[in-house]
Design a protein around this motif. Structure first.
Motif, PDB file in Angstrom:
ATOM      1  N   ASN A  60      15.420  -1.308   4.844  1.00 55.61           N
ATOM      2  CA  ASN A  60      15.216  -0.001   4.234  1.00 55.61           C
ATOM      3  C   ASN A  60      14.154   0.022   3.132  1.00 55.61           C
ATOM      4  N   LYS A  61      13.355  -1.063   3.033  1.00 53.09           N
ATOM      5  CA  LYS A  61      12.330  -1.132   1.982  1.00 53.09           C
ATOM      6  C   LYS A  61      10.951  -1.525   2.517  1.00 53.09           C
ATOM      7  N   VAL A  85      16.085   7.337   4.105  1.00 51.24           N
ATOM      8  CA  VAL A  85      15.315   6.112   4.289  1.00 51.24           C
ATOM      9  C   VAL A  85      15.897   5.218   5.386  1.00 51.24           C
ATOM     10  N   THR A 141      11.910  10.496   2.649  1.00 48.74           N
ATOM     11  CA  THR A 141      11.367   9.148   2.514  1.00 48.74           C
ATOM     12  C   THR A 141       9.850   9.198   2.474  1.00 48.74           C
ATOM     13  N   LYS A 185       5.228  11.704   3.978  1.00 46.25           N
ATOM     14  CA  LYS A 185       6.622  11.996   3.646  1.00 46.25           C
ATOM     15  C   LYS A 185       7.351  12.438   4.910  1.00 46.25           C
ATOM     16  N   PHE A 240       8.889   1.635   2.516  1.00 44.58           N
ATOM     17  CA  PHE A 240       9.741   2.812   2.635  1.00 44.58           C
ATOM     18  C   PHE A 240      10.352   3.085   1.262  1.00 44.58           C
ATOM     19  N   GLU A 241      10.156   4.293   0.757  1.00 48.05           N
ATOM     20  CA  GLU A 241      10.680   4.663  -0.559  1.00 48.05           C
ATOM     21  C   GLU A 241      11.538   5.919  -0.427  1.00 48.05           C
ATOM     22  N   ALA A 242      12.808   5.792  -0.766  1.00 39.22           N
ATOM     23  CA  ALA A 242      13.685   6.962  -0.761  1.00 39.22           C
ATOM     24  C   ALA A 242      13.267   7.871  -1.907  1.00 39.22           C
TER      25      ALA A 242
END
Length: 146
Positions: free
Chosen positions: A68-69, A15, A97, A10, A89-91
């Motif tokens: 962003n993913k 993100v 993130t 984390k 990548f996970e907000a």
């Protein structure tokens, strides 16, 4: 048996900022590819990564980018095959993130392949630590690892 691993961490930044720190060659070179990255991680491109502490640039093929993913990369391994690395990548919220990195591609069931996978697992874990310190505190942790 197919060798594969996943590491995650984390990071307390949005993100888009975390993703850019991997995608952007100037930022990536500030904490990971300390010998330089030849270009941004644009889908379909091949870039070179170099490490000041492990000299010798090598080609990295950018297979997929979802802004962003996700970033998916491939390179040739010591067996002559291709390793595949996927970074997701996970907000978690507006200020944090979760980054997950998995790698696969070692197809031989021998000690050399097992050792190589362990080495890369260590390397991606260190990359996550360095990424976290870079985006959260603006410091290059890698120079203290080696």
């Amino acid at each position: 048996m197919k060798l594969r691993f996943e590491v995650q961490g984390k990071i307390k930044k949005p993100v888009a900022e975390v993703f850019d720190a991997v995608y952007n060659p100037k930022k990536l070179s500030g904490y990971f590819t300390t010998g330089g990255a030849s270009g941004p991680l644009d889908e379909g491109k091949t870039v070179t990564w170099d490490f000041a502490d492990f000299p010798g640039a090598f080609p990295v093929h950018v297979k997929q980018v979802v802004m962003n993913k996700k970033i998916v990369l491939e390179w040739t391994n010591t067996e002559g095959g291709n390793n595949r690395m996927e970074m997701n990548f996970e907000a978690l919220d507006n200020i944090s993130t979760l980054v997950k990195i998995s790698e696969s591609g070692w197809n031989k069931e021998n000690q050399e392949s097992l050792d190589a996978s362990y080495g890369n697992c260590m390397g991606w874990t260190q990359m996550l630590c360095c990424l976290k310190v870079y985006v959260e505190y603006g410091k290059n942790l890698r120079e203290f690892f080696f």
